[in-house]
Design an enzyme around this catalytic site. Sequence first.
Site, PDB file in Angstrom:
ATOM      1  N   TYR A 151       0.859  -1.183   0.000  1.00 30.84           N
ATOM      2  CA  TYR A 151       0.000   0.000   0.000  1.00 30.84           C
ATOM      3  C   TYR A 151       0.895   1.233   0.000  1.00 30.84           C
ATOM      4  O   TYR A 151       1.832   1.313   0.799  1.00 30.84           O
ATOM      5  CB  TYR A 151      -0.902  -0.002   1.236  1.00 30.84           C
ATOM      6  CG  TYR A 151      -1.813   1.202   1.343  1.00 30.84           C
ATOM      7  CD1 TYR A 151      -2.827   1.423   0.407  1.00 30.84           C
ATOM      8  CD2 TYR A 151      -1.661   2.124   2.374  1.00 30.84           C
ATOM      9  CE1 TYR A 151      -3.662   2.537   0.507  1.00 30.84           C
ATOM     10  CE2 TYR A 151      -2.493   3.233   2.483  1.00 30.84           C
ATOM     11  CZ  TYR A 151      -3.492   3.435   1.541  1.00 30.84           C
ATOM     12  OH  TYR A 151      -4.316   4.529   1.644  1.00 30.84           O
ATOM     13  N   ASP A 244       9.271   2.735  -0.311  1.00 25.35           N
ATOM     14  CA  ASP A 244       8.261   3.409   0.498  1.00 25.35           C
ATOM     15  C   ASP A 244       8.527   3.027   1.951  1.00 25.35           C
ATOM     16  O   ASP A 244       8.177   1.935   2.387  1.00 25.35           O
ATOM     17  CB  ASP A 244       6.861   2.966   0.042  1.00 25.35           C
ATOM     18  CG  ASP A 244       5.762   3.636   0.853  1.00 25.35           C
ATOM     19  OD1 ASP A 244       6.077   4.218   1.912  1.00 25.35           O
ATOM     20  OD2 ASP A 244       4.599   3.556   0.429  1.00 25.35           O
ATOM     21  N   LYS A 272       4.549   9.103   8.660  1.00 26.01           N
ATOM     22  CA  LYS A 272       4.276   8.554   9.999  1.00 26.01           C
ATOM     23  C   LYS A 272       5.241   9.088  11.068  1.00 26.01           C
ATOM     24  O   LYS A 272       5.055  10.201  11.531  1.00 26.01           O
ATOM     25  CB  LYS A 272       4.255   7.033   9.935  1.00 26.01           C
ATOM     26  CG  LYS A 272       3.153   6.572   8.933  1.00 26.01           C
ATOM     27  CD  LYS A 272       2.563   5.246   9.246  1.00 26.01           C
ATOM     28  CE  LYS A 272       1.630   4.750   8.146  1.00 26.01           C
ATOM     29  NZ  LYS A 272       0.248   4.650   8.512  1.00 26.01           N
TER      30      LYS A 272
HETATM   31  C1  PLP Z   1       3.694   2.110   3.323  1.00 27.69           C
HETATM   32  C2  PLP Z   1       2.716   3.246   3.246  1.00 27.69           C
HETATM   33  N1  PLP Z   1       2.848   4.162   2.290  1.00 27.69           N
HETATM   34  C3  PLP Z   1       2.013   5.214   2.181  1.00 27.69           C
HETATM   35  C4  PLP Z   1       0.967   5.361   3.072  1.00 27.69           C
HETATM   36  C5  PLP Z   1       0.050   6.526   2.935  1.00 27.69           C
HETATM   37  O1  PLP Z   1       0.282   7.452   3.962  1.00 27.69           O
HETATM   38  P1  PLP Z   1      -0.880   8.449   4.414  1.00 27.69           P
HETATM   39  O2  PLP Z   1      -1.921   7.629   5.107  1.00 27.69           O
HETATM   40  O3  PLP Z   1      -0.176   9.433   5.305  1.00 27.69           O
HETATM   41  O4  PLP Z   1      -1.412   9.087   3.164  1.00 27.69           O
HETATM   42  C6  PLP Z   1       0.783   4.438   4.086  1.00 27.69           C
HETATM   43  C7  PLP Z   1      -0.328   4.570   5.032  1.00 27.69           C
HETATM   44  O5  PLP Z   1      -0.597   3.734   5.855  1.00 27.69           O
HETATM   45  C8  PLP Z   1       1.679   3.340   4.181  1.00 27.69           C
HETATM   46  O6  PLP Z   1       1.551   2.407   5.120  1.00 27.69           O
END
Ligand code: PLP
Length: 432
Positions: A151, A244, A272
């Site tokens: 994700y 990511d 985060k």
């Molecule tokens: C690995 C990863 N990338 C991107 C995101 C997206 O971040 P946001 O919820 O701050 O848009 C998340 C959200 O949980 C994530 O776990």
Amino acid sequence: MCRRMATSATTRSAELYARALELLPGGVNSPVRAMRAIGRDPIFIARGEGADLVDVDGRRYVDWVMSWGPLVAGHARPEVVAAVSAAAAAGTSFGAPTRAEVELAEQVVERIPAAEMVRMTSSGTEASMSAIRLARAATGRDAIVKFAGAYHGHVDGLLADAGSGLATAGIPASPGVTAAQAADTIVVPWNDRAAVERVLAEGEPAALLCEPYPANMGLVLPEEGFLAFLREAASAAGALLVFDEVITGFRVSRGGAEEREGVIPDLVILGKVLGGGLPAAAYAGRRDLMELVAPAGGVYQAGTLSGNPLATSAGVATLRLLDRSAYERLDGLSRSLAEGLEAAAREAGVPARAASTTGLVTLFFSDRPVRSYADARACDLDAHAAFCRGMLERGVYLPPSQFEAWFPSLAHSPAHLELTVDSARDVLGEMQ
Ligand SMILES: Cc1ncc(COP(=O)(O)O)c(C=O)c1O
């Protein structure tokens, strides 16, 4: 301290949920909070204290969600609250540069191996979207390769076969994403070298995008050498390697999974922990790539609240707490939690196995190792749901989905751990 949950039908949570359902789609502002996958209604929170949550009905829980990762230092950590309060007193937003964003960028560059320059955003979604725009601009290519069950936020083109809330709700791809956007995304199974080689040879992608330690299908660690293989394969194919590290950055080690594994991507996405519980995220990477971003270069990306003084102050205060001893504690806690949960399942005769690394744990209800999204989807989701409901009744608040990780923090004590493992033993015992 009594943590058992009362079962009154007219709780304050129930009243708020009824009102919310009239106003917010599904009663929430982010789908997984609705707790539908575990067959119950959401719990409305009044406050957090360290590793504890207190709901609007005054019930206290050990919190293993920790706002889905940002709160590595725990709820309302005094140093973070003080930094945010001081920043707020000086003005909440200027739309102009401030000292805190320079200090936070210095911290990012010092810790994260791939980061030579940083651009801040307000959410991980924005950072992912912008990183792939940059990768496309840098390579002159369109396609992006991603992994099933990963994700990267709700970016249109990245929702195909996504983990997290989409996996939880059983949505393979979101309505509203155009065929053209979906066509530029190539999805391959995690830990599958042959599939990666095939799409890199055929697809001419701009980027190979992955969570280096995927945690949105539950935690599914890379097999030995897989990240190094991705590094080599991406370079050989003329594609950028993009990690990511929204979850893993500053959590699994000071410099994220890339530091731990010694595999350095071209671009990295952060979020985060970076914002210490306030909205901050970033993309960062090689100087020659980052200097393509406006106004240094022509790749346009902007944000009214990007580098916001409250969020950057919270981030700086949080990172200051994350020294070597903090990671040692986090590692010991995560290991003990995983071992305790696995032992509890074994004693109860429930087929379950724990995956863990520093600051991340998932208990998979499976009798087989979980090494891909397909394996995660084959878990006993009903057993997981029953486990979560039982744990909530005993005052332990878990991610209400098999496709998420638990987030140990510096605020979790041996007492929190003991209460959690004892509760797990009871709940799993009753499930037989
Ligand atoms: C690995 C990863 N990338 C991107 C995101 C997206 O971040 P946001 O919820 O701050 O848009 C998340 C959200 O949980 C994530 O776990």
